[in-house]
Design a protein around this motif. Structure first.
Motif, PDB file in Angstrom:
ATOM      1  N   ASP A  69       9.883 -11.285  13.313  1.00 51.40           N
ATOM      2  CA  ASP A  69       8.547 -10.808  12.959  1.00 51.40           C
ATOM      3  C   ASP A  69       8.504  -9.303  13.193  1.00 51.40           C
ATOM      4  N   LYS A  70       8.647  -8.534  12.110  1.00 52.41           N
ATOM      5  CA  LYS A  70       8.705  -7.085  12.213  1.00 52.41           C
ATOM      6  C   LYS A  70       7.456  -6.521  12.871  1.00 52.41           C
ATOM      7  N   ALA A  71       6.301  -7.013  12.538  1.00 52.01           N
ATOM      8  CA  ALA A  71       5.052  -6.507  13.103  1.00 52.01           C
ATOM      9  C   ALA A  71       5.032  -6.702  14.618  1.00 52.01           C
ATOM     10  N   PHE A  73       7.661  -6.885  16.697  1.00 48.26           N
ATOM     11  CA  PHE A  73       8.577  -5.950  17.334  1.00 48.26           C
ATOM     12  C   PHE A  73       8.105  -4.508  17.236  1.00 48.26           C
ATOM     13  N   ASP A  74       7.431  -4.170  16.126  1.00 45.60           N
ATOM     14  CA  ASP A  74       6.851  -2.825  16.016  1.00 45.60           C
ATOM     15  C   ASP A  74       5.780  -2.621  17.075  1.00 45.60           C
ATOM     16  N   GLU A  75       4.973  -3.639  17.307  1.00 46.91           N
ATOM     17  CA  GLU A  75       3.932  -3.534  18.338  1.00 46.91           C
ATOM     18  C   GLU A  75       4.539  -3.381  19.729  1.00 46.91           C
ATOM     19  N   SER A  77       7.334  -1.945  20.481  1.00 47.34           N
ATOM     20  CA  SER A  77       7.931  -0.620  20.642  1.00 47.34           C
ATOM     21  C   SER A  77       6.897   0.496  20.516  1.00 47.34           C
ATOM     22  N   ASP A  79       5.028   1.213  17.817  1.00 47.37           N
ATOM     23  CA  ASP A  79       4.871   1.753  16.441  1.00 47.37           C
ATOM     24  C   ASP A  79       3.666   1.172  15.764  1.00 47.37           C
TER      25      ASP A  79
END
Length: 79
Positions: A69-71, A73-75, A77, A79
């Motif tokens: 889930d890209k969203a 992992f972005d959260e 880190s 981003d």
């Protein structure tokens, strides 16, 4: 070709090694470098074998089919 060891400690170590091995200074250098290179090669081979075992273990695990889930992992880190 002359070889001069400028460091007194290194010179003493070399001479002691040569005496222990009952060889001349040049042969002591060659022997020490050969043994060091062999030790480096063995160490490298052991590390590569360990990495291969880890890789093989990971590759033996079943695939889940899940997609990251890209969203999420972005959260994590920021981003």
């Amino acid at each position: 070709m002359p070889f001069h060891v400028r460091d007194p400690e290194a010179d003493a170590m070399l001479r002691q090694y040569a005496e222990e091995k009952r060889v001349g200074i040049t042969d002591a250098i060659k022997l020490a470098v050969t043994r060091a290179r062999e030790a480096d090669a063995q160490s490298r081979a052991a590390k590569l074998a360990e990495l291969k075992a880890i890789r093989d273990r990971l590759n033996s695990l079943p695939r889940t089919g899940e997609v990251a889930d890209k969203a999420f992992f972005d959260e994590l880190s920021g981003d």
